[in-house]
Write an enzyme that holds these catalytic residues in place. Structure first.
Site, short mmCIF file in Angstrom:
data_model
loop_
_atom_site.label_atom_id
_atom_site.label_comp_id
_atom_site.label_asym_id
_atom_site.label_seq_id
_atom_site.Cartn_x
_atom_site.Cartn_y
_atom_site.Cartn_z
N ASP A 228 -18.72 1.46 -3.91
CA ASP A 228 -19.94 2.28 -3.99
C ASP A 228 -20.86 1.72 -5.08
O ASP A 228 -20.63 0.63 -5.62
CB ASP A 228 -19.58 3.76 -4.18
N CYS B 276 -14.58 1.89 -6.80
CA CYS B 276 -15.59 2.90 -7.16
C CYS B 276 -15.52 3.07 -8.67
O CYS B 276 -14.98 2.20 -9.35
CB CYS B 276 -15.38 4.21 -6.39
N THR C 155 -13.83 5.19 -10.54
CA THR C 155 -12.44 5.37 -11.00
C THR C 155 -11.40 4.72 -10.09
O THR C 155 -10.26 4.53 -10.50
CB THR C 155 -12.09 6.87 -11.03
N HIS D 100 7.30 -2.50 -2.83
CA HIS D 100 7.98 -1.26 -2.43
C HIS D 100 7.25 -0.49 -1.34
O HIS D 100 7.89 0.13 -0.50
CB HIS D 100 8.12 -0.32 -3.64
N HIS E 118 13.18 0.58 1.30
CA HIS E 118 11.72 0.71 1.25
C HIS E 118 11.15 0.92 2.66
O HIS E 118 10.20 1.69 2.84
CB HIS E 118 11.11 -0.52 0.58
#
Ligand code: RB5
Length: 149
Positions: free
Chosen positions: A7, A64, A66, A97, A133
């Site tokens: 963004d 973005c 965060t 994993h 996994h």
């Protein structure tokens, strides 16, 4: 082929990552945004997530402010395992994993040097293929099957 998007809070960061990918000769498709005008992160999360979920792109990188909004939105697309990472340990583990297929980064959180190391770790680490996994990913996919219509 890698899909990349961000963004308005991630435009400068995205350009740095693209330069790094160019230096590594890694091909990518940039799904925007390409300026700093305010926009909505889910629009770009959807473009990158759809490119990965459809198989057009093998992996994706979303950025973005965060990394959180992008990861939440991308994980709404069936088949996406988006990992929000702020360190290389997580970047390695999310591949080994979780077989993460999209990486989410936050420009306002993680410095560029660390971010490039996270990108390299994410791109260069293979899924372990361990039974435990695979079982856990399969259980996660079953949740997706149950709730995604
Ligand atoms: C934009 O201000 C910011 O909210 C966005 O980039 C992101 O951090 C959302 O999770």
């Amino acid at each position: 082929m890698l899909a990349i998007g961000g963004d308005h809070a991630a435009t400068r960061y995205k350009e740095c990552i693209k330069k790094h990918l160019d230096e590594r000769k890694i091909e990518y498709t940039d799904f925007g945004t390409n300026d700093m005008d305010s926009c909505d992160y889910p629009d770009y999360a959807l473009k990158v997530a759809e490119a990965v979920a459809s198989g057009k792109c093998e992996k994706g990188i979303l950025i973005c402010g965060t990394g959180i909004g992008m990861s939440i939105a991308a994980n709404k697309v069936k088949g996406i395992r988006c990992a929000h990472c702020t360190d290389t340990f997580s970047a390695k583990a999310c591949r080994q994993h979780n077989d993460a297929n999209v990486l989410a980064l936050g420009e306002r959180v993680t410095g560029m040097g660390v971010a490039l190391e996270i990108v390299d770790t994410f791109l260069d680490t293979q899924f372990s293929g361990d039974d435990r996994h695979i079982r856990r990913i399969d259980k996660t996919t079953a949740i997706e099957e149950k709730y995604f219509k």
